[in-house]
Enzyme design. Structure first.
Site, PDB file in Angstrom:
ATOM      1  N   GLU A 119      13.716  35.931  44.068  1.00 27.57           N
ATOM      2  CA  GLU A 119      14.432  34.698  43.717  1.00 27.57           C
ATOM      3  C   GLU A 119      13.558  33.780  42.872  1.00 27.57           C
ATOM      4  O   GLU A 119      14.046  33.104  41.951  1.00 27.57           O
ATOM      5  CB  GLU A 119      14.902  33.979  44.987  1.00 27.57           C
ATOM      6  CG  GLU A 119      15.929  34.751  45.796  1.00 27.57           C
ATOM      7  CD  GLU A 119      17.177  35.071  44.993  1.00 27.57           C
ATOM      8  OE1 GLU A 119      17.755  34.144  44.392  1.00 27.57           O
ATOM      9  OE2 GLU A 119      17.562  36.243  44.935  1.00 27.57           O
TER      10      GLU A 119
ATOM     11  N   ASN B 244      23.975  29.601  48.421  1.00 26.56           N
ATOM     12  CA  ASN B 244      23.910  30.348  47.164  1.00 26.56           C
ATOM     13  C   ASN B 244      25.007  31.402  47.044  1.00 26.56           C
ATOM     14  O   ASN B 244      25.604  31.578  45.976  1.00 26.56           O
ATOM     15  CB  ASN B 244      22.545  31.014  47.015  1.00 26.56           C
ATOM     16  CG  ASN B 244      22.394  31.692  45.659  1.00 26.56           C
ATOM     17  OD1 ASN B 244      22.484  31.044  44.630  1.00 26.56           O
ATOM     18  ND2 ASN B 244      22.193  33.004  45.664  1.00 26.56           N
TER      19      ASN B 244
ATOM     20  N   TRP C 114      39.834  28.829  26.798  1.00 24.45           N
ATOM     21  CA  TRP C 114      40.103  29.084  28.215  1.00 24.45           C
ATOM     22  C   TRP C 114      41.473  28.528  28.583  1.00 24.45           C
ATOM     23  O   TRP C 114      41.731  27.334  28.423  1.00 24.45           O
ATOM     24  CB  TRP C 114      39.019  28.432  29.077  1.00 24.45           C
ATOM     25  CG  TRP C 114      37.659  29.015  28.816  1.00 24.45           C
ATOM     26  CD1 TRP C 114      36.771  28.637  27.859  1.00 24.45           C
ATOM     27  CD2 TRP C 114      37.045  30.105  29.529  1.00 24.45           C
ATOM     28  NE1 TRP C 114      35.641  29.417  27.917  1.00 24.45           N
ATOM     29  CE2 TRP C 114      35.773  30.320  28.924  1.00 24.45           C
ATOM     30  CE3 TRP C 114      37.446  30.904  30.584  1.00 24.45           C
ATOM     31  CZ2 TRP C 114      34.910  31.317  29.373  1.00 24.45           C
ATOM     32  CZ3 TRP C 114      36.574  31.888  31.022  1.00 24.45           C
ATOM     33  CH2 TRP C 114      35.333  32.087  30.428  1.00 24.45           C
TER      34      TRP C 114
ATOM     35  N   TRP D 272      33.851  27.634  32.126  1.00 25.37           N
ATOM     36  CA  TRP D 272      32.711  27.573  33.037  1.00 25.37           C
ATOM     37  C   TRP D 272      31.931  26.268  32.910  1.00 25.37           C
ATOM     38  O   TRP D 272      31.287  25.813  33.871  1.00 25.37           O
ATOM     39  CB  TRP D 272      31.773  28.757  32.796  1.00 25.37           C
ATOM     40  CG  TRP D 272      31.224  28.864  31.399  1.00 25.37           C
ATOM     41  CD1 TRP D 272      31.780  29.534  30.360  1.00 25.37           C
ATOM     42  CD2 TRP D 272      30.027  28.270  30.891  1.00 25.37           C
ATOM     43  NE1 TRP D 272      31.003  29.413  29.224  1.00 25.37           N
ATOM     44  CE2 TRP D 272      29.917  28.642  29.526  1.00 25.37           C
ATOM     45  CE3 TRP D 272      29.032  27.476  31.455  1.00 25.37           C
ATOM     46  CZ2 TRP D 272      28.857  28.228  28.709  1.00 25.37           C
ATOM     47  CZ3 TRP D 272      27.971  27.065  30.652  1.00 25.37           C
ATOM     48  CH2 TRP D 272      27.899  27.432  29.297  1.00 25.37           C
TER      49      TRP D 272
ATOM     50  N   TRP E 112      26.111  29.800  36.344  1.00 20.79           N
ATOM     51  CA  TRP E 112      27.492  29.704  35.886  1.00 20.79           C
ATOM     52  C   TRP E 112      27.800  30.712  34.790  1.00 20.79           C
ATOM     53  O   TRP E 112      28.874  31.323  34.781  1.00 20.79           O
ATOM     54  CB  TRP E 112      27.797  28.272  35.424  1.00 20.79           C
ATOM     55  CG  TRP E 112      28.264  27.438  36.566  1.00 20.79           C
ATOM     56  CD1 TRP E 112      27.520  26.591  37.341  1.00 20.79           C
ATOM     57  CD2 TRP E 112      29.584  27.433  37.120  1.00 20.79           C
ATOM     58  NE1 TRP E 112      28.291  26.053  38.333  1.00 20.79           N
ATOM     59  CE2 TRP E 112      29.561  26.539  38.220  1.00 20.79           C
ATOM     60  CE3 TRP E 112      30.767  28.079  36.798  1.00 20.79           C
ATOM     61  CZ2 TRP E 112      30.700  26.303  38.996  1.00 20.79           C
ATOM     62  CZ3 TRP E 112      31.905  27.833  37.568  1.00 20.79           C
ATOM     63  CH2 TRP E 112      31.854  26.952  38.644  1.00 20.79           C
TER      64      TRP E 112
ATOM     65  N   TRP F 134      13.605  35.182  39.403  1.00 17.90           N
ATOM     66  CA  TRP F 134      14.860  34.797  38.728  1.00 17.90           C
ATOM     67  C   TRP F 134      14.738  33.369  38.186  1.00 17.90           C
ATOM     68  O   TRP F 134      15.197  33.070  37.068  1.00 17.90           O
ATOM     69  CB  TRP F 134      16.034  34.866  39.699  1.00 17.90           C
ATOM     70  CG  TRP F 134      16.804  36.154  39.674  1.00 17.90           C
ATOM     71  CD1 TRP F 134      16.772  37.154  40.602  1.00 17.90           C
ATOM     72  CD2 TRP F 134      17.733  36.584  38.666  1.00 17.90           C
ATOM     73  NE1 TRP F 134      17.622  38.169  40.236  1.00 17.90           N
ATOM     74  CE2 TRP F 134      18.223  37.855  39.056  1.00 17.90           C
ATOM     75  CE3 TRP F 134      18.196  36.032  37.474  1.00 17.90           C
ATOM     76  CZ2 TRP F 134      19.158  38.566  38.294  1.00 17.90           C
ATOM     77  CZ3 TRP F 134      19.123  36.738  36.707  1.00 17.90           C
ATOM     78  CH2 TRP F 134      19.591  37.990  37.130  1.00 17.90           C
TER      79      TRP F 134
END
Length: 483
Positions: free
Chosen positions: A291, A358, A323, A376, A399, A294
């Site tokens: 993590e 999360n 969208w 988004w 996102w 990341w």
């Protein structure tokens, strides 16, 4: 004379700018708050309150070095530049020390200061591996996480990632400097009562009850919470982290977001307990280190692709996507009224606490972008407006991952099933019942999708109806993305 310019680095441990400032005999630290800029960047009130508390704590730390923390409030980054230059002129400052901030607006501000001739040195301290050091064989940034991780591990094995610890208290520091700094601290405390006031915000926003008092300061966290997590929880993190009904995550993201903790410190603490971890990717504790990698990945991406700060998708083919999602559906999503209990409970957790588990962030983001086909960027902004751990790089990366527009994102045809996610990660509905008490009497068998049961029992008025039907929404999403 030198100056410490405090930004998103509200800590004394592993703070290279502070270290250099102390070594140079610094007597002033300056924090320039920018309420209008925070408002434009959608920073949540609970996050700003969290920053305020840690800034005051930073002021207390600085007194032992004889450094007075000065707080000045301006509107935005343009005024911040002028304020810093004027402060340096008025106090005959010859050198400024600061830690870097990677986002586009911040980088433009810092470049303008350097171009003005201000003698300022920036340090890279919010990542474990320095930006620009993890590159592929072509000398470019990786576009997929797994090869980045392999290169990251190789770099860390060869170069290390030492945190620099506490600054050394000067031996010849006059007691008068310490006393003066302590006396100024009381005035600072009064000033910070209006720390986040912005003329463009509503009275309700400025007096938000969603403050950060439930989150301890970083000093207490490092003394009690972090050791407990690393000693007792990190080994089973991979087994517990996806279940929102239990406390299986570290809860450290708010501290990383404002710089009250450094990722390098956490990395060193982890390696101290598990020295073999950097070589053994199959070790149970590696899941948590993953993590942190990341987190570095997203921050390195922003360094190489500043367009991410400009509301642009990482994948150019989605740049002009129209969208089709409806505004009324977006607003229902923000209220936690989609008709899917896990999605709704997650959104209510966010509104009530300023934080979201999360696993649930992925579920609700997938639902908004795939089931409802809402842009988004609306979800990204809503999260920033409410999260205590709102961090642009992590939030944007998450996102875009969910919306399939980002770097190494989930495939467009992968659509989370909110019912199956609920059955798997909240099997008894404990989390759902915590945030949707009107469903507390629904049997476990039906808690994940209660509508048929409620109709049979005549309870249709206790919970909202479905916005969309999952199977139909999934097929619509796949067709939309494919087109």
């Amino acid at each position: 004379m030198s100056l410490l310019w405090i930004r998103r680095d509200l800590r004394s441990f592993d703070n290279p700018a502070l270290n250099q400032a102390v070594q140079s005999g610094c007597r002033y630290a300056l924090y320039i708050s920018t309420p209008k800029q925070w408002h434009l960047h959608h920073d949540a009130q609970i996050k700003l309150d969290f920053m305020r508390r840690h800034l005051l704590e930073m002021g207390r730390h600085l007194t032992q070095y004889g450094i007075e923390l000065v707080h000045v409030s301006v509107t935005d980054f343009n005024e911040q530049q002028d304020c810093l230059i004027n402060f340096c002129h008025d106090h005959q400052i010859e050198h400024v020390f600061a830690n870097s901030e990677p986002e586009f607006n911040e980088q433009q501000r810092d470049k303008a200061l350097l171009d003005s001739g201000l003698n300022i040195t920036f340090y890279d301290c919010d990542v474990i591996a320095s930006r620009g050091r993890i590159l592929n064989q072509s000398g470019e940034m990786f576009k997929v996480f797994t090869p980045f991780k392999k290169a990251w591990l190789k770099h860390i094995r060869e170069s290390g990632a030492e945190c620099i610890g506490w600054p050394k208290v000067p031996d010849n520091l006059p007691q008068s400097h310490i006393i003066f700094a302590e006396q100024k601290l009381a005035l600072l405390s009064q000033q910070l009562n209006s720390f986040d006031a912005d003329e463009n915000q509503s009275e309700e926003d400025c007096h938000s009850s969603s403050l950060s008092s439930q989150w301890p300061l970083a000093d207490e966290l490092m003394e009690k919470v972090v050791p407990h997590f690393l000693d007792d929880k990190v080994g089973v993190y991979s087994e517990t982290r996806d279940f929102p009904g239990i406390k299986g995550t570290s809860g450290l993201s708010p501290y990383l977001a404002i710089g009250a903790l450094s990722a390098r410190t956490l990395y060193q603490q982890l390696l101290h307990r598990y020295p073999q971890l950097i070589e053994d990717v199959n070790h149970p504790a590696f899941c948590w280190l993953n993590e942190l990698i990341w987190r570095d990945f997203y921050k390195h991406l922003l360094f190489h692709y500043p367009k991410l700060s400009k509301c642009s998708p990482f994948q150019p083919k989605y740049a002009h996507t129209k969208w089709p999602g409806e505004r009324v559906h977006f607003e229902a999503w923000t209220r936690g009224e989609t008709g899917y209990p896990l999605v709704d409970a997650a959104m209510k957790q966010l509104i009530k606490t300023g934080w979201m588990h999360n696993r649930l962030r992925m579920v609700v983001a997938s639902f908004l972008t795939k089931h409802l086909l809402v842009d988004w960027r609306l979800g990204e902004q809503f999260f920033m407006e409410h999260l205590i751990d709102g961090d642009f790089t992590a939030n944007n990366g998450g996102w875009q991952w969910a919306a399939s527009t980002g770097c190494d994102a989930q495939p467009y045809f992968r659509v989370f099933n909110p019912i199956l996610q609920s059955q798997r990660f909240d099997p008894n509905g404990d989390f759902i019942r915590r945030y949707i008490p009107e469903l507390k009497e629904i049997p476990n068998k039906y808690i994940h999708f209660p509508h048929e049961y409620m109709a049979q029992q005549g309870l249709t008025d206790i919970y909202c109806s479905l916005l969309v039907e999952h199977k139909a929404a999934r097929l619509r999403a796949i067709a939309f993305y494919k087109g």
